[in-house]
Design a protein around this motif. Structure first.
Motif, PDB file in Angstrom:
ATOM      1  N   GLU A  60       0.832  -1.211   0.000  1.00  0.00           N
ATOM      2  CA  GLU A  60       0.000   0.000   0.000  1.00  0.00           C
ATOM      3  C   GLU A  60       0.863   1.256   0.000  1.00  0.00           C
ATOM      4  OE1 GLU A  60      -2.452  -0.637   3.440  1.00  0.00           O
ATOM      5  OE2 GLU A  60      -3.749  -2.079   2.384  1.00  0.00           O
ATOM      6  N   GLU A  61       1.937   1.252   0.788  1.00  0.00           N
ATOM      7  CA  GLU A  61       2.853   2.397   0.816  1.00  0.00           C
ATOM      8  C   GLU A  61       3.544   2.575  -0.525  1.00  0.00           C
ATOM      9  OE1 GLU A  61       5.275   1.248   4.096  1.00  0.00           O
ATOM     10  OE2 GLU A  61       3.862   2.020   5.583  1.00  0.00           O
ATOM     11  N   LEU A  62       3.900   1.477  -1.149  1.00  0.00           N
ATOM     12  CA  LEU A  62       4.533   1.528  -2.463  1.00  0.00           C
ATOM     13  C   LEU A  62       3.569   2.106  -3.492  1.00  0.00           C
ATOM     14  CD1 LEU A  62       6.927   0.862  -4.302  1.00  0.00           C
ATOM     15  CD2 LEU A  62       6.034  -1.464  -4.464  1.00  0.00           C
ATOM     16  N   GLU A  63       2.336   1.639  -3.455  1.00  0.00           N
ATOM     17  CA  GLU A  63       1.332   2.142  -4.397  1.00  0.00           C
ATOM     18  C   GLU A  63       1.119   3.639  -4.216  1.00  0.00           C
ATOM     19  OE1 GLU A  63      -0.799   2.115  -7.621  1.00  0.00           O
ATOM     20  OE2 GLU A  63       0.163   0.299  -6.858  1.00  0.00           O
ATOM     21  N   ALA A  64       1.043   4.096  -2.979  1.00  0.00           N
ATOM     22  CA  ALA A  64       0.870   5.526  -2.713  1.00  0.00           C
ATOM     23  C   ALA A  64       2.059   6.329  -3.236  1.00  0.00           C
ATOM     24  CB  ALA A  64       0.685   5.760  -1.218  1.00  0.00           C
ATOM     25  N   ALA A  65       3.255   5.779  -3.109  1.00  0.00           N
ATOM     26  CA  ALA A  65       4.463   6.490  -3.539  1.00  0.00           C
ATOM     27  C   ALA A  65       4.522   6.675  -5.047  1.00  0.00           C
ATOM     28  CB  ALA A  65       5.705   5.750  -3.055  1.00  0.00           C
ATOM     29  N   VAL A  66       3.972   5.735  -5.814  1.00  0.00           N
ATOM     30  CA  VAL A  66       4.072   5.813  -7.277  1.00  0.00           C
ATOM     31  C   VAL A  66       2.782   6.280  -7.936  1.00  0.00           C
ATOM     32  CG1 VAL A  66       5.900   4.071  -7.367  1.00  0.00           C
ATOM     33  CG2 VAL A  66       3.510   3.369  -7.656  1.00  0.00           C
ATOM     34  N   GLN A  67       1.807   6.684  -7.158  1.00  0.00           N
ATOM     35  CA  GLN A  67       0.517   7.056  -7.736  1.00  0.00           C
ATOM     36  C   GLN A  67       0.589   8.241  -8.693  1.00  0.00           C
ATOM     37  OE1 GLN A  67      -2.202   7.939  -4.594  1.00  0.00           O
ATOM     38  NE2 GLN A  67      -1.122   9.777  -3.946  1.00  0.00           N
ATOM     39  N   ASP A  68       1.564   9.126  -8.510  1.00  0.00           N
ATOM     40  CA  ASP A  68       1.665  10.310  -9.370  1.00  0.00           C
ATOM     41  C   ASP A  68       2.684  10.172 -10.492  1.00  0.00           C
ATOM     42  OD1 ASP A  68      -0.302  11.646  -7.915  1.00  0.00           O
ATOM     43  OD2 ASP A  68       1.162  12.419  -6.477  1.00  0.00           O
ATOM     44  N   VAL A  69       3.202   8.966 -10.696  1.00  0.00           N
ATOM     45  CA  VAL A  69       4.136   8.748 -11.801  1.00  0.00           C
ATOM     46  C   VAL A  69       3.357   8.934 -13.111  1.00  0.00           C
ATOM     47  CG1 VAL A  69       5.546   7.013 -12.984  1.00  0.00           C
ATOM     48  CG2 VAL A  69       5.664   7.234 -10.508  1.00  0.00           C
ATOM     49  N   PRO A  70       3.903   9.704 -14.062  1.00  0.00           N
ATOM     50  CA  PRO A  70       3.197   9.931 -15.321  1.00  0.00           C
ATOM     51  C   PRO A  70       2.819   8.624 -16.024  1.00  0.00           C
ATOM     52  CG  PRO A  70       5.109  11.362 -15.156  1.00  0.00           C
ATOM     53  CD  PRO A  70       5.183  10.404 -14.009  1.00  0.00           C
ATOM     54  N   ALA A  71       1.698   8.656 -16.699  1.00  0.00           N
ATOM     55  CA  ALA A  71       1.156   7.455 -17.341  1.00  0.00           C
ATOM     56  C   ALA A  71       2.076   6.887 -18.417  1.00  0.00           C
ATOM     57  CB  ALA A  71      -0.211   7.765 -17.938  1.00  0.00           C
ATOM     58  N   ASP A  72       2.944   7.722 -18.998  1.00  0.00           N
ATOM     59  CA  ASP A  72       3.821   7.219 -20.059  1.00  0.00           C
ATOM     60  C   ASP A  72       5.051   6.488 -19.519  1.00  0.00           C
ATOM     61  OD1 ASP A  72       4.882   9.637 -19.099  1.00  0.00           O
ATOM     62  OD2 ASP A  72       5.925  10.024 -20.982  1.00  0.00           O
ATOM     63  N   VAL A  73       5.188   6.405 -18.196  1.00  0.00           N
ATOM     64  CA  VAL A  73       6.285   5.671 -17.581  1.00  0.00           C
ATOM     65  C   VAL A  73       5.724   4.371 -17.004  1.00  0.00           C
ATOM     66  CG1 VAL A  73       8.052   5.676 -15.773  1.00  0.00           C
ATOM     67  CG2 VAL A  73       7.535   7.785 -17.013  1.00  0.00           C
ATOM     68  N   ARG A  74       6.211   3.259 -17.519  1.00  0.00           N
ATOM     69  CA  ARG A  74       5.754   1.967 -17.012  1.00  0.00           C
ATOM     70  C   ARG A  74       6.409   1.711 -15.652  1.00  0.00           C
ATOM     71  NH1 ARG A  74       7.407  -2.581 -20.525  1.00  0.00           N
ATOM     72  NH2 ARG A  74       8.554  -3.486 -18.818  1.00  0.00           N
ATOM     73  N   VAL A  75       5.608   1.300 -14.680  1.00  0.00           N
ATOM     74  CA  VAL A  75       6.106   1.081 -13.318  1.00  0.00           C
ATOM     75  C   VAL A  75       5.975  -0.390 -12.952  1.00  0.00           C
ATOM     76  CG1 VAL A  75       5.844   1.680 -10.881  1.00  0.00           C
ATOM     77  CG2 VAL A  75       5.384   3.404 -12.641  1.00  0.00           C
ATOM     78  N   ARG A  76       7.070  -0.948 -12.481  1.00  0.00           N
ATOM     79  CA  ARG A  76       7.062  -2.288 -11.890  1.00  0.00           C
ATOM     80  C   ARG A  76       7.147  -2.104 -10.392  1.00  0.00           C
ATOM     81  NH1 ARG A  76      11.869  -4.959 -15.217  1.00  0.00           N
ATOM     82  NH2 ARG A  76      11.055  -4.641 -17.311  1.00  0.00           N
ATOM     83  N   ARG A  77       6.227  -2.682  -9.671  1.00  0.00           N
ATOM     84  CA  ARG A  77       6.200  -2.568  -8.220  1.00  0.00           C
ATOM     85  C   ARG A  77       6.691  -3.878  -7.613  1.00  0.00           C
ATOM     86  NH1 ARG A  77       2.328  -0.331 -10.954  1.00  0.00           N
ATOM     87  NH2 ARG A  77       1.419   1.668 -10.372  1.00  0.00           N
ATOM     88  N   ARG A  78       7.550  -3.750  -6.583  1.00  0.00           N
ATOM     89  CA  ARG A  78       8.069  -4.966  -5.964  1.00  0.00           C
ATOM     90  C   ARG A  78       8.258  -4.726  -4.471  1.00  0.00           C
ATOM     91  NH1 ARG A  78      13.490  -7.829  -6.264  1.00  0.00           N
ATOM     92  NH2 ARG A  78      14.333  -5.886  -7.074  1.00  0.00           N
TER      93      ARG A  78
END
Length: 138
Positions: A60-78
């Motif tokens: 949940e903390e990870l998701e909150a941290a990357v929520q504002d990453v621009p849509a054109d940047v693919r994010v891998r969460r781990r």
């Protein structure tokens, strides 16, 4: 990018996202977590439950941290169980750049490097970017 438990690390994630965009690579956001020893239990029906709760909180903390990453940047969460120092140094073996934060406090010169940033600078297998962010009490 290493995502810590500081609520104000958005500058670190923004920097990492921009670097990923420039390089044309996915942003891998990593959050280490640990289950304190005093929360483990010997009861077989409850075994693993404290760990699952800590892992869920880390996700949940990870998701909150990357929520504002621009849509054109693919994010891998781990999320990875372990000390953040070890988790990020291990991740550096497959990374082109490791991004970590360092606290900047009002009225003090320089940055306060924590154990994680210090370990990254000394043991990373790839280049390291240390991004300053305000300390909680600033």
């Amino acid at each position: 990018v290493g995502v810590g438990d500081e609520a104000n690390e958005s500058a670190v994630v923004r920097f990492a996202a921009e670097e990923a965009r420039r390089r044309g690579v996915p942003l891998e956001a990593v959050r280490a977590w640990r289950c304190p020893a005093h929360e483990t239990t010997d009861h077989p029906l409850l075994a693993g439950e404290p760990a699952r709760l800590h892992e869920k909180q880390a996700a949940e903390e990870l998701e909150a941290a990357v929520q504002d990453v621009p849509a054109d940047v693919r994010v891998r969460r781990r999320t990875v169980e372990g000390h953040a120092r070890r988790v990020l140094v291990d991740a550096s073996h497959e990374a082109g750049l490791l991004v970590v934060g360092a606290k900047r406090r009002e009225g003090r010169f320089g940055l306060q490097l924590g154990h994680v940033a210090h370990a990254a600078l000394h043991h990373s297998a790839c280049p390291v970017a240390v991004v300053p962010h305000p300390a909680r009490d600033a």
